[in-house]
Scaffold this motif. Sequence first.
Motif, mmCIF file in Angstrom:
data_model
loop_
_atom_site.group_PDB
_atom_site.id
_atom_site.type_symbol
_atom_site.label_atom_id
_atom_site.label_comp_id
_atom_site.label_asym_id
_atom_site.label_seq_id
_atom_site.Cartn_x
_atom_site.Cartn_y
_atom_site.Cartn_z
ATOM 1 N N GLN A 79 -5.514 -2.629 5.508
ATOM 2 C CA GLN A 79 -5.242 -1.830 6.689
ATOM 3 C C GLN A 79 -6.004 -0.485 6.655
ATOM 4 O O GLN A 79 -6.750 -0.199 7.546
ATOM 5 C CB GLN A 79 -3.740 -1.577 6.802
ATOM 6 C CG GLN A 79 -3.281 -0.952 8.101
ATOM 7 C CD GLN A 79 -3.574 -1.886 9.291
ATOM 8 O OE1 GLN A 79 -3.481 -3.102 9.217
ATOM 9 N NE2 GLN A 79 -3.953 -1.271 10.414
ATOM 10 N N CYS A 80 -5.783 0.268 5.572
ATOM 11 C CA CYS A 80 -6.349 1.601 5.518
ATOM 12 C C CYS A 80 -7.492 1.737 4.502
ATOM 13 O O CYS A 80 -8.131 2.754 4.436
ATOM 14 C CB CYS A 80 -5.271 2.653 5.230
ATOM 15 S SG CYS A 80 -4.582 2.477 3.556
ATOM 16 N N CYS A 121 0.852 -1.196 0.000
ATOM 17 C CA CYS A 121 0.000 0.000 0.000
ATOM 18 C C CYS A 121 0.888 1.246 0.000
ATOM 19 O O CYS A 121 1.851 1.330 0.752
ATOM 20 C CB CYS A 121 -0.894 -0.015 1.238
ATOM 21 S SG CYS A 121 -1.893 1.480 1.380
ATOM 22 N N SER A 138 0.139 4.282 0.844
ATOM 23 C CA SER A 138 -0.018 5.234 1.939
ATOM 24 C C SER A 138 0.377 4.658 3.295
ATOM 25 O O SER A 138 0.994 5.355 4.092
ATOM 26 C CB SER A 138 -1.449 5.784 1.970
ATOM 27 O OG SER A 138 -2.380 4.728 1.978
ATOM 28 N N CYS A 139 0.080 3.374 3.562
ATOM 29 C CA CYS A 139 0.434 2.838 4.887
ATOM 30 C C CYS A 139 1.493 1.745 4.837
ATOM 31 O O CYS A 139 1.897 1.231 5.880
ATOM 32 C CB CYS A 139 -0.827 2.341 5.607
ATOM 33 S SG CYS A 139 -1.485 0.816 4.924
ATOM 34 N N CYS A 195 -6.644 -1.841 0.259
ATOM 35 C CA CYS A 195 -5.701 -2.138 1.322
ATOM 36 C C CYS A 195 -6.477 -2.653 2.524
ATOM 37 O O CYS A 195 -7.475 -2.051 2.942
ATOM 38 C CB CYS A 195 -4.917 -0.874 1.707
ATOM 39 S SG CYS A 195 -3.854 -1.127 3.126
HETATM 40 ZN ZN LIG Z 1 -2.955 1.052 3.270
#
Ligand SMILES: [Zn+2]
Length: 153
Positions: free
Chosen positions: A148-149, A132, A134-135, A146
């Motif tokens: 996670q985010c 990902c 961004s994270c 993603c």
């Molecule tokens: Zn992410």
Amino acid sequence: MSRQISEERQTAYYAGMGMMIVGGLMFFSTFVTFAMHFGDFSNFESNAKSEMYRAFGGMALLVLGRIVMGIGARGLAGSGVILDPEQARQDVEPYSRMAGGMLKDVLDEAQIKIGSAESQKAEAQKIVVLKCLSCETLNQEDAKFCKQCGKKF
Ligand SMILES: [Zn+2]
């Protein structure tokens, strides 16, 4: 130019092989009878004579069989009976190709084993992940978002 070993040469090869087998048996039979008659000198002279004939006959057959086999395998010119380098090359060609072919088969077989081992290794390493942006969470290859985010890939 024929790329096959002719029938005559195949026959010669097997005839030579047969001569070598018979010659070998004759030769070794002298040792058997010698061992059997060991210490028995009653018919020593005739026994010795027959053993001599068999030993020499067997050896002659062995040598002759080897020559005939060589002619069968490499042809008259190839085995040096006829001095003709051009013909020799042609005669030897199917034989060496056969030997080369056998070697190639062995190599091919080894190649298959190496190849399958390689592909298995590649298969084991081929775990594609999506990182990902961004994270930086690693997501499965086929992930749409993603985990996670929730950023869309
Ligand atoms: Zn992410």
